[in-house]
Structure formats: structure tokens, C-alpha cells
Design a protein around this motif. Structure first.
Motif, mmCIF file in Angstrom:
data_model
loop_
_atom_site.group_PDB
_atom_site.id
_atom_site.type_symbol
_atom_site.label_atom_id
_atom_site.label_comp_id
_atom_site.label_asym_id
_atom_site.label_seq_id
_atom_site.Cartn_x
_atom_site.Cartn_y
_atom_site.Cartn_z
ATOM 1 N N ILE A 141 -1.340 8.898 7.796
ATOM 2 C CA ILE A 141 -1.615 8.231 6.695
ATOM 3 C C ILE A 141 -1.701 6.945 6.928
ATOM 4 N N LEU A 142 -1.054 6.707 7.972
ATOM 5 C CA LEU A 142 -1.345 4.870 8.637
ATOM 6 C C LEU A 142 -2.726 4.665 8.973
ATOM 7 N N ILE A 143 -3.357 5.910 9.764
ATOM 8 C CA ILE A 143 -4.771 5.381 10.125
ATOM 9 C C ILE A 143 -5.763 5.627 9.013
ATOM 10 N N LYS A 144 -5.550 6.823 8.464
ATOM 11 C CA LYS A 144 -6.315 7.273 7.490
ATOM 12 C C LYS A 144 -6.544 6.398 6.127
ATOM 13 N N HIS A 145 -5.300 6.250 5.707
ATOM 14 C CA HIS A 145 -5.032 5.612 4.399
ATOM 15 C C HIS A 145 -4.502 4.189 4.128
ATOM 16 N N VAL A 146 -3.712 3.808 5.150
ATOM 17 C CA VAL A 146 -3.000 2.528 5.173
ATOM 18 C C VAL A 146 -3.989 1.576 5.610
ATOM 19 N N PHE A 147 -4.645 1.650 6.846
ATOM 20 C CA PHE A 147 -5.123 0.758 7.446
ATOM 21 C C PHE A 147 -6.472 0.120 6.878
ATOM 22 N N PRO A 148 -7.243 1.185 6.530
ATOM 23 C CA PRO A 148 -8.631 0.887 5.864
ATOM 24 C C PRO A 148 -8.498 -0.085 4.515
ATOM 25 N N ASN A 149 -7.234 0.154 3.825
ATOM 26 C CA ASN A 149 -7.023 -0.544 2.771
ATOM 27 C C ASN A 149 -6.343 -1.938 2.859
ATOM 28 N N ILE A 150 -5.915 -2.299 4.179
ATOM 29 C CA ILE A 150 -5.121 -3.542 4.357
ATOM 30 C C ILE A 150 -6.235 -4.211 5.047
ATOM 31 N N LEU A 151 -7.282 -3.423 5.651
ATOM 32 C CA LEU A 151 -8.352 -4.197 6.634
ATOM 33 C C LEU A 151 -8.750 -5.672 6.128
ATOM 34 N N VAL B 232 0.817 -1.096 -0.023
ATOM 35 C CA VAL B 232 -0.073 0.081 0.056
ATOM 36 C C VAL B 232 0.928 1.284 -0.239
ATOM 37 N N LYS B 233 1.996 1.330 0.605
ATOM 38 C CA LYS B 233 2.849 2.307 0.650
ATOM 39 C C LYS B 233 3.396 2.960 -0.453
ATOM 40 N N GLU B 234 3.441 2.253 -1.483
ATOM 41 C CA GLU B 234 3.989 2.545 -2.890
ATOM 42 C C GLU B 234 2.640 3.067 -3.859
ATOM 43 N N MET B 235 1.344 3.183 -3.344
ATOM 44 C CA MET B 235 0.240 3.497 -4.008
ATOM 45 C C MET B 235 0.324 4.931 -4.100
ATOM 46 N N THR B 236 -0.349 5.561 -5.242
ATOM 47 C CA THR B 236 -0.271 6.904 -5.356
ATOM 48 C C THR B 236 -1.192 7.760 -4.391
ATOM 49 N N TYR B 237 -2.241 7.394 -3.814
ATOM 50 C CA TYR B 237 -2.857 8.216 -2.864
ATOM 51 C C TYR B 237 -2.297 8.231 -1.673
ATOM 52 N N VAL B 238 -1.130 7.541 -1.226
ATOM 53 C CA VAL B 238 -0.252 7.427 0.015
ATOM 54 C C VAL B 238 0.766 8.746 -0.529
ATOM 55 N N GLU B 239 1.142 8.631 -1.738
ATOM 56 C CA GLU B 239 2.183 9.677 -2.128
ATOM 57 C C GLU B 239 1.456 11.049 -2.208
ATOM 58 N N ALA B 240 0.174 10.929 -2.609
ATOM 59 C CA ALA B 240 -0.590 12.139 -2.544
ATOM 60 C C ALA B 240 -0.693 12.696 -1.135
ATOM 61 N N ALA B 241 -1.070 12.029 -0.175
ATOM 62 C CA ALA B 241 -1.112 12.493 1.200
ATOM 63 C C ALA B 241 0.070 12.897 1.575
ATOM 64 N N LYS B 242 1.010 12.419 1.303
ATOM 65 C CA LYS B 242 2.255 12.680 1.760
ATOM 66 C C LYS B 242 2.566 14.257 1.203
ATOM 67 N N ALA B 243 2.448 14.236 -0.208
ATOM 68 C CA ALA B 243 2.537 15.536 -0.838
ATOM 69 C C ALA B 243 1.880 16.691 -0.110
ATOM 70 N N MET B 244 0.613 16.168 0.686
ATOM 71 C CA MET B 244 -0.117 17.268 1.162
ATOM 72 C C MET B 244 0.202 17.587 2.563
ATOM 73 N N GLY B 245 1.229 16.952 2.779
ATOM 74 C CA GLY B 245 1.829 17.113 4.239
ATOM 75 C C GLY B 245 1.140 16.257 5.251
ATOM 76 N N ALA B 246 0.686 15.266 5.097
ATOM 77 C CA ALA B 246 0.040 14.580 6.337
ATOM 78 C C ALA B 246 1.026 14.081 7.033
ATOM 79 N N SER B 247 0.800 13.764 8.424
ATOM 80 C CA SER B 247 1.887 13.028 9.012
ATOM 81 C C SER B 247 1.726 11.338 9.102
ATOM 82 N N HIS B 248 2.947 11.040 9.396
ATOM 83 C CA HIS B 248 2.948 9.536 9.323
ATOM 84 C C HIS B 248 1.867 8.865 9.974
#
Lengths: 360, 301
Positions: free
Chosen positions: B207-217, B188-204
Motif C-alpha cells: 500500500i505504501l509503495i503502490k498507493h501512498v507514495f504516488p499520491n504524496i509525490l 492519504v492514510k484516511e483516503m477510501t482507496y487506501v481502505e479499499a486496498a486494505k480490505a482487499m488484503g494488501a500488505s503495508h
């Protein structure tokens, strides 16, 4: 000779040798040691040949060093855990006089600080000395292990063997008859096999084959008729797991492009199955052997207890409750060595059967 | 475009509701699910459902065969088997479910840290997992259980009996979950939505809670459904060899252990807990298979 033909030759020589040993070992209780040794030498020779020709020597050295470190860490962890758990090896209901305790503790160096005990243990280990059992007075741990390990290995090996012999064909047949009643039946059996608690199977088998029909003995480990029940009960679960794994792997391969090409060339279904599908679909099954062996190792504790097989399982359970530190450590280390070794062999086999894998 | 009929237009659905629809079509999974629910209810309401207390001995009716007073007979101490089975469900299911939750908590955190930060942290953390993999599970389990048992964390005898085995199984069980979560996080880390979140300045953490966890659930839930029966089985093995729960407490493994001693004369004492355990295991496995297929329809063959 081409690489492919060499591979075939080696595989068939090995399989014939193994089959012969396994059969002889199963039916004649006295013969095996020599033949197992021969097998071991041949396997070892082939492995070293393979390692040298494939330039895997550095890889092997690296892996062995890693394994050694892992084993030392395991020994340390177990040692520490043993000292943390309450109760000592010589606690008895009727307390011994303090002088006797002092003498015993001095004999086993238990009166010294823990780090000194640890130093003694590890330096003994490096010399290949596992120490002396506290409970079986006068017997070395090596001695006890040498007596029981062969039985455990025999049990585990046969269980592994029959789980492959049953699991792979079942999986292949189920996949090739996909969505027919044969497929459904074998998968129902497989999922039941995964869910069956071994004590239930053991209870039913003993009731039927030992008490009602009187065909097989319910306990001990003294000849072919004694082997059957423990091996089958231990093998059911892995066999079912392998069948499920093989089936999904075969199905995946069948839907791949090169199988469509093979069909388009007009090859018969039979030769597609044996020449193309099987070879490729068994590789994931082979990779699963590592966890499989680990599972059989833990499963064998229960089976050994149920069928009173004189293996290491009994010692593991008893030695912990006896606080027989050297024996617990010895059994743990032997099991870890077996696991580490079998993982290494599985990795080597993996690269042998799948040339795409480059270990170095 | 005008000739598309009403049926061909699909109303848009979320991934979850599509999975739910696929799961509903799998009859075996649905039946299994309801069976598990029933067993959970039995475990919850054991006091109301059990005809007798699990520890009460009826000395006049020792080793009774199944009859109208004791539906599944009594054991060698005159305790009602049905009641012991019902209370056994409570212990066994508690061990299975709570162990899965605790090991999920440890394993997910560990795996997520390892996968997310990668590099040296990942190498060190995963090496430790490899070492744990090489220790025979049973040894680790027994030693850890003895330690936890000696801690005396609870006053209540029932809780006290449970904690040792629960914590010991969790200490052993999280390793698998850590591996899976790490693998998923790496993907999931390599996905573009994670990259986008990073680019927008989200904290680790965000991103983990809001983007990574729902996608590996999805995969994690599937693994959890397989982890629960594995724990139940492991508990029953331990109790069977006498290292798990101890009588008078009842779990299916304890009952099997007691039944084993009178296998020849009173086989019903081991067969009934064995069959209940088998059915529960089967349900969890069927339900897990259904869930896996529902989350990942490509896998369904």
C-alpha cells in the motif's frame, strides 16, 4: 472590561514599552540593561497573569518539564559527539611533555573515564555551573557567554524586528494590490531577497556604504552606526520570507466568506483590511516565528563573522576547532534554551491572539 | 447536449500532464528550469568547458583583472576565476542535489513509518525530530562533519572532500522532509482507496509503495526543489566561514571566502561567485514556486 478591550490595552502598553526600549537601546549604548530588565519583568508579569487566569499552569509545568528533558538530551548528545570527534583540546603541533599533559588532564578531570566526566558535567549543569574554558584559561564559560550573548541577542532581536516591520506591510500591500505592478514588484523583490546569499549583500553594502560613501563603519559593534549594516543584512532574508507568507495569508483571508459578508454590509475597503483581514491573516505569520527565530540564530553566525560583531558565533566556530568542550557545550545549550524558550513564547502568543486555540 | 462545441470538450488528462501544462504556462519557471539545466551541464562537463585547470597557478598573472586571457580575472594565487567558478558549479551542485536525495531517502522512510503506523511509534519518532529541531543546526552540522571527515571513506581526494559536508548536511536536512512526508501520509492514510486496498488484503509495504507514495509525490517534489537551493546556500555558508570545503577545491562558497579577503581592492573576486550563486538560488526558488502552483492550482492566487 471585556476580554477584547483588555487584550487591546495589554497589547498597546507592551508595544509602547517595547518601542521605547528599542529606540533608547538603539541610540544610547549605556542605558539598556535596566530598561530591558523592566521589559522582561513586565512581559514576565503579563505572561504569568495570562497563564494563571487562563488556567495554563499545568500546561506550563508540562512544557517546562519537557523542555528540561530536551535540554538534558541535547547536552548528552553534544557531549557524546564531542568525545567521538578526533583530536583533543590540548593537542599541539609541538607535543607537550607527558607530565604536563597529565597535569592538565587531571586539572580538567579529563583523565577519568568518560561516564565520570559526563557525571561531573551534568551535576555541574544542575548547579548552574557550565565549567571553565580550556582555551581562555581561568575564565568560566558563564563569563564568556555573559559577555557575548547580549550582543548576539541585540543583533538577532533587531533583525527580527526589522524583518517584521518590512515584511508585513510589504506583504499586505502586495496582496491588497493583487496582480498590479506593485504586487509584481514586491514579490520580485521578495523572491530575490530569499535567494540572496548574505555574503554578497554584505560585500556590496560594505563596498558602497563603507568604502565608497564612507557613511558607516564596516565592522565592530559599538554604537548605532555600527548596528545598521549587520542588522539589515541579517534581516533581508527573513523579511522577504515574511512578505511572501503575509501576502499568501492575506489573499487567502480576502477570498473567505466573512470578508464577502463584510463587503456586502458596505464596509469600506480600509476598515475591512484593518479590522477583519489583518487580524486573521497575521496568525499564520506568527506561527512561523519559531522557525524564523531559528533561522536568524544560525544566520547570525555568519553575520557576526563578516562584521566582526563580538557575539557568540565566533566562539561557537572557534571552540569546536579548539576542542574547547565546555565552551561548545555552553554555546549549544544557550542556543537551545533560546530556541525552546522562543517556541514556548510563540505558542503562548498564538493562543493569546487566537482565542480559538486552547492550549490546556 | 448537442450544442457543446468541440472546444468545450476537454480530452481527459492525467494529473501529471495537467500539472505539466500549467507549469509550461509559467514563463519564469520555464526559464529558471533551463537555467538550472545549463548549470548542471556546466557542472558535468567542467573539464571540457573550463579554459584552465581549477588548481593551476599562473604566477605571472596574479590578481589579474578580467581580460581576454582570463575572462573573469585571476585570484591571489594566479588561478583562473572562470575555471574555478565552473568547477565550483560541480561541487556546489553535487552537494545540493546529492544531499537532497540522501535526506529525501532518510526523511521519506522515517516520515512514512511515523505517519503510517501512528500511535506510540509516531509519538516517539516525532519527539526525536522535535529534539533535533531544538539543537542549533550549525553546531550539529559542524560536529557531524568533523566526525565524517575523520572516517576517510574514500581515497579520491575530491570525493573525500565532498563526503564530509554531504553527509553532514544530509544528517541535518532530512528532518524537514520527514515532517512533511509524515503529514502527507497521515492525510492519504484516511483516503477510501487506501481502505479499499486494505480490505482487499494488501500488505503495508504494498500500500505504501503502490498507493501512498504516488499520491504524496507532488508536495515532496516541491519540497525537494526548495531543499536543493537551501543545501547549496548552506554549503556556501560553511565554506565561507572556513568549515566547508577547503581550497584548492572550488565551490562558490570557497570562492566567496577567498574573495572576501581582498574585498576592498579586488571586489570582482567575491561578486562573481556571489552573483552566480544568487542566480542559481533564484532559479530554484522560481522553479519551485511554479511547480507548487502547477501541482496545486488552488494555491495559486
Amino acid at each position: 472590561m471585556s476580554r477584547e478591550r483588555k487584550r487591546k490595552l495589554i497589547t498597546s502598553v507592551l508595544s509602547i514599552l517595547f518601542a521605547a526600549t528599542v529606540l533608547l537601546n538603539f541610540f544610547n549604548y549605556e542605558v539598556p540593561t535596566f530598561l530591558w530588565a523592566l521589559d522582561g519583568i513586565v512581559l514576565f508579569g503579563l505572561l504569568s497573569y495570562y497563564i494563571i487566569t487562563q488556567k495554563l499552569v499545568t500546561y506550563m509545568v508540562k512544557r517546562s518539564l519537557e523542555a528540561a528533558v530536551v535540554l538534558v538530551i541535547i547536552a548528552t548528545m553534544t557531549f557524546l559527539l564531542l568525545r567521538i570527534i578526533p583530536g583533543g583540546p590540548f593537542d599541539q603541533e609541538k607535543a607537550l611533555p607527558p607530565e604536563v599533559i597529565a597535569n592538565i588532564e587531571a586539572k580538567y578531570q579529563l583523565n577519568e573515564p568518560v561516564y565520570m566526566q559526563y557525571y561531573y558535567y551534568i551535576s555541574g549543569l544542575l548547579r548552574g555551573d557550565l565549567g571553565e574554558s580550556y582555551k581562555y584559561v581561568g575564565r568560566s564559560v558563564t563569563d564568556i557567554l555573559a559577555e557575548t550573548l547580549p550582543n548576539s541577542i541585540q543583533l538577532g532581536f533587531y533583525a527580527l524586528l526589522i524583518s517584521f516591520l518590512i515584511g508585513i506591510p510589504t506583504g499586505v500591500i502586495a496582496a491588497s494590490k493583487h496582480n498590479t505592478w506593485i504586487d509584481n514588484l514586491s514579490m520580485t523583490l521578495a523572491i530575490s531577497g530569499v535567494s540572496l546569499p548574505s555574503f554578497l549583500v554584505a560585500a556590496i553594502f560594505i563596498l558602497v556604504f563603507c568604502f565608497s560613501l564612507n557613511w558607516l563603519p564596516p565592522a565592530l559593534w559599538e554604537g548605532p552606526e555600527y548596528y545598521i549594516l549587520p542588522i539589515v543584512v541579517l534581516g533581508i532574508r527573513p523579511a522577504a520570507v515574511i512578505a511572501r507568507l503575509t501576502r499568501s495569508s492575506v489573499l487567502e483571508v480576502i477570498s473567505s466568506d466573512y470578508i464577502r459578508t463584510a463587503r456586502a454590509k458596505g464596509l469600506s475597503e480600509r476598515s475591512i483590511l484593518f479590522k477583519h483581514v489583518l487580524k486573521n491573516s497575521l496568525i499564520p505569520v506568527l506561527t512561523f516565528s519559531g522557525p524564523l527565530i531559528a533561522g536568524i540564530l544560525s544566520g547570525s553566525f555568519i553575520i557576526e563573522m563578516i562584521f566582526a560583531v563580538p557575539g557568540m558565533g565566533k566562539h561557537l566556530i572557534q571552540s569546536v576547532s579548539n576542542r574547547d568542550y565546555p565552551l561548545v557545550l555552553g554555546v549549544t545549550l544557550i542556543f537551545s534554551v533560546l530556541l525552546v524558550l522562543s517556541n514556548l513564547v510563540v505558542d503562548l502568543l498564538y493562543s493569546f491572539f487566537d482565542p480559538r486555540i486552547n492550549l490546556s | 447536449m448537442s450544442n457543446i462545441t468541440q472546444q468545450q470538450i476537454r480530452t481527459p488528462k492525467s494529473l501529471w500532464s495537467e500539472s505539466y501544462d500549467r507549469l509550461k504556462k509559467n514563463k519564469a519557471s520555464v526559464v529558471s528550469f533551463w537555467f538550472i539545466v545549463v548549470i548542471c551541464l556546466v557542472a558535468l562537463f567542467a573539464e571540457t568547458l573550463a579554459p584552465y585547470p581549477y588548481y593551476e597557478q599562473y604566477i605571472d598573472d596574479i590578481l589579474a583583472s578580467p581580460n581576454s586571457k582570463y575572462l573573469l580575472g585571476t585570484d591571489s594565487l594566479g588561478r583562473d576565476m572562470l575555471s574555478r567558478l565552473i568547477y565550483g558549479a560541480r561541487m556546489s551542485m553535487a552537494v545540493g542535489i546529492f544531499t537532497a536525495i540522501i535526506s529525501l531517502f532518510i526523511g521519506a522512510t522515517y516520515g512514512a513509518i511515523s505517519g503510517w503506523f501512528g500511535g506510540k511509534i509516531d509519538a516517539v519518532l516525532m519527539r526525536f525530530v522535535d529534539i533535533l529541531y531544538s539543537i542549533p543546526t550549525l553546531v550539529l552540522l559542524i560536529l557531524v562533519k568533523v566526525i565524517f571527515d575523520s572516517l576517510n571513506l574514500f581515497e579520491d581526494p575530491e570525493l573525500k572532500a565532498l563526503t564530509g559536508i554531504l553527509l553532514a548536511l544530509s544528517v541535518v536536512g532530512w528532518v524537514n522532509l520527514a515532517r512533511v512526508v509524515r503529514g502527507q501520509v497521515l492525510q492519504v492514510k484516511e483516503m477510501t482507496y487506501v481502505e479499499a486496498a486494505k480490505a482487499m488484503g494488501a500488505s503495508h509495504i504494498w500500500i505504501l509503495i503502490k498507493h501512498v507514495f504516488p499520491n504524496i509525490l507532488g508536495p515532496v517534489i516541491v519540497l525537494l526543489t526548495f531543499q536543493i537551493p537551501a543545501n547549496i546556500l548552506f554549503e556556501s555558508f560553511l565554506s565561507f566561514i572556513g568549515l566547508g570545503l577547503q581550497p584548492p577545491f572550488s565551490s562558490w562558497g570557497v570562492l566567496a571566502n577567498e574573495g572576501w579577503r581582498s574585498l576592498r581592492s579586488f571586489p570582482h573576486l567575491i561578486v562573481s561567485p556571489g552573483i552566480v550563486l544568487f542566480l542559481v538560488m533564484l532559479s530554484f526558488n522560481l522553479f519551485g514556486d511554479g511547480l507548487r502552483d502547477a501541482f496545486d492550482p488552488k494555491m495559486k492566487k
